[in-house]
Design an enzyme around this catalytic site. Structure first.
Site, PDB file in Angstrom:
ATOM      1  N   GLN A 116       0.788  -1.238  -0.104  1.00  9.67           N
ATOM      2  CA  GLN A 116       0.219  -0.136   0.115  1.00  9.67           C
ATOM      3  C   GLN A 116       0.775   1.420   0.138  1.00  9.67           C
ATOM      4  O   GLN A 116       2.103   1.069   0.302  1.00  9.67           O
ATOM      5  CB  GLN A 116      -0.953  -0.151   1.372  1.00  9.67           C
ATOM      6  N   GLU A 153       3.338   7.381   8.770  1.00  7.71           N
ATOM      7  CA  GLU A 153       3.614   6.540  10.037  1.00  7.71           C
ATOM      8  C   GLU A 153       4.768   5.929  10.206  1.00  7.71           C
ATOM      9  O   GLU A 153       5.953   6.095   9.696  1.00  7.71           O
ATOM     10  CB  GLU A 153       2.543   5.199   9.714  1.00  7.71           C
ATOM     11  N   HIS A 275       4.680   0.176   0.515  1.00  6.13           N
ATOM     12  CA  HIS A 275       5.227  -0.768   1.772  1.00  6.13           C
ATOM     13  C   HIS A 275       4.260  -1.805   2.135  1.00  6.13           C
ATOM     14  O   HIS A 275       3.050  -1.748   1.624  1.00  6.13           O
ATOM     15  CB  HIS A 275       5.459   0.251   3.140  1.00  6.13           C
ATOM     16  N   ARG A 294      -4.021   0.609  -2.277  1.00  4.29           N
ATOM     17  CA  ARG A 294      -3.593  -0.578  -2.305  1.00  4.29           C
ATOM     18  C   ARG A 294      -2.881  -0.878  -3.889  1.00  4.29           C
ATOM     19  O   ARG A 294      -3.435  -0.545  -4.761  1.00  4.29           O
ATOM     20  CB  ARG A 294      -4.814  -1.714  -2.094  1.00  4.29           C
TER      21      ARG A 294
END
Length: 407
Positions: A116, A153, A275, A294
């Site tokens: 994704q 993130e 990743h 995705r």
């Protein structure tokens, strides 16, 4: 401060044992993928506080035992919404708006997650506005943008952790394909060698995701067989193919860096970086968003044109992070964004209590040992929410993760 009651999400890729082992409870036999800590409306943490005298009567109650108003269990997002400045601090509200800007998780991958990528802030705002204008339902399988926020993130390993992160150099990807000796990989290897870096990666990924599904299934089967035979740096491809037979993401994975983290090491994943997490237990923190595009390793919708617009076709080393120590023993995982700041404390036996009072909101998570945050005892997997400017002292012996903001 408030003890958090947190939701565990039962996604199919979740480990059946890792989160129960951390919490010291018996497994249920069902996958337990992510434990969410924060105020995301999809699964907000819950806290128990005395109800305001003129507040609503909803929610379960506890007490009273001392003549005070009964306490009520409340979702953290509703608590923040009721008084953002008190809970988050004036500086955080001014900078990020009236909501907790990060989401903290314990992530337990027993099987690979989807390959994704996440949009940057401008792309998220544009994509969300477009889908809202077209009245695409939020729960539609083909909906891409669930909100108008970006989703940088960071994942910090609690156990050995395996994943894919960012593009490797095109020539390295081509060499890896050629080493497997699968004839149907040759067109992709040729594309990787025929163009400058960004164009090579774009052309190769587009060709992989746009290939005929039947032809792709044959290629994936051949890749799995060759990877099992050769092992070494290719071994993870056989595992991916086992979980996702015939999926183009198995071939796309050959374009990416394969990464193994040791406990305490971390990866930062910015916008546009493809990743996937493959296996392991970690602490994950992100901006408070659910925007995911995705690329493969999933039965869910893949929008190839939009994906190719969002992905950053830049080859780079994965950049394994190790925390930077500060004078008070706080080990900080430095990132280029302000919505979150993750750090770690290893509190030794007989150590001095640590003052963590902050002008911004905090979530404190114990991942080992026996700690006290104020008067609240914390064991592994237990957490607290600390409002801005709340006096906060942590003592005991163990490991503590601290999530907050840079305001």
């Amino acid at each position: 401060m408030d003890r958090l009651s947190n939701t565990v999400r039962p996604y199919a890729w979740g480990s059946t044992t890792a989160i129960p082992a951390l919490l010291g409870i018996a497994p249920t036999g069902e996958p337990q993928a992510e434990m969410w800590m924060g105020a995301h409306p999809g699964a907000p943490s819950r806290i128990t506080r005395p109800r305001p005298a003129d507040g609503p009567a909803g929610g379960s109650t506890v007490g009273p035992t001392d003549g005070s108003a009964p306490a009520a269990e409340q979702p953290l997002n509703e608590v923040v919404d009721a008084d953002p400045v008190r809970e988050l601090g004036a500086a955080a509200v001014a900078k990020f708006g009236p909501r907790l800007p990060f989401l903290l998780k314990i992530l337990a991958a027993g099987a690979p997650l989807s390959l994704q990528v996440h949009p940057d802030l401008a792309q998220a705002r544009q994509g969300y506005a477009d889908e809202e204008r077209r009245a695409v339902p939020l729960d539609a399988p083909h909906r891409l943008y669930k909100d108008a926020n970006h989703k940088p993130e960071l994942i910090c390993a609690l156990t050995p952790f395996e994943g894919l992160c960012g593009f490797r150099r095109p020539v390295e990807a081509a060499e890896a394909m050629e080493e497997l000796g699968v004839d149907s990989l040759k067109p992709y290897a040729d594309l990787l060698r025929a163009h400058p870096e960004d164009a090579a990666l774009r052309e190769a990924l587009g060709a992989i995701l746009g290939a005929d599904p039947a032809r792709t299934a044959e290629t994936v089967a051949a890749v799995a067989e060759a990877a099992e035979r050769t092992g070494g740096a290719h071994a993870h491809l056989a595992g991916l193919a086992h979980h996702f037979p015939g999926d183009a993401g198995v071939v796309a994975a050959m374009l990416l860096n394969h990464v193994r983290l040791q406990p305490g090491e971390a990866l930062y994943l910015g916008a546009g970086v493809p990743h996937a997490y493959i296996e392991g237990l970690g602490v994950e923190i992100m901006a408070n968003s659910d925007n995911v595009l995705r690329c493969g390793l999933t039965p869910k919708h893949v929008d190839v044109p939009e994906l190719l617009r969002i992905v950053r076709f830049e080859a780079a080393e994965p950049g394994i992070m190790r925390p930077e120590a500060s004078p008070l023993g706080e080990e900080v995982y430095e990132t280029p964004i302000d919505e979150f700041r993750l750090s770690r404390f290893a509190l030794p036996p007989g150590g001095t209590p640590v003052d963590l009072t902050s002008a911004g909101p905090q979530i404190l998570l114990c991942t080992g040992g026996a700690l006290k945050a104020g008067e609240l005892a914390l064991g592994p997997g237990e957490s607290v929410f600390v409002p801005a400017d709340e006096k906060t002292e942590v003592s005991g012996t163990g490991t503590l993760f601290r999530a907050t903001v840079v305001a």
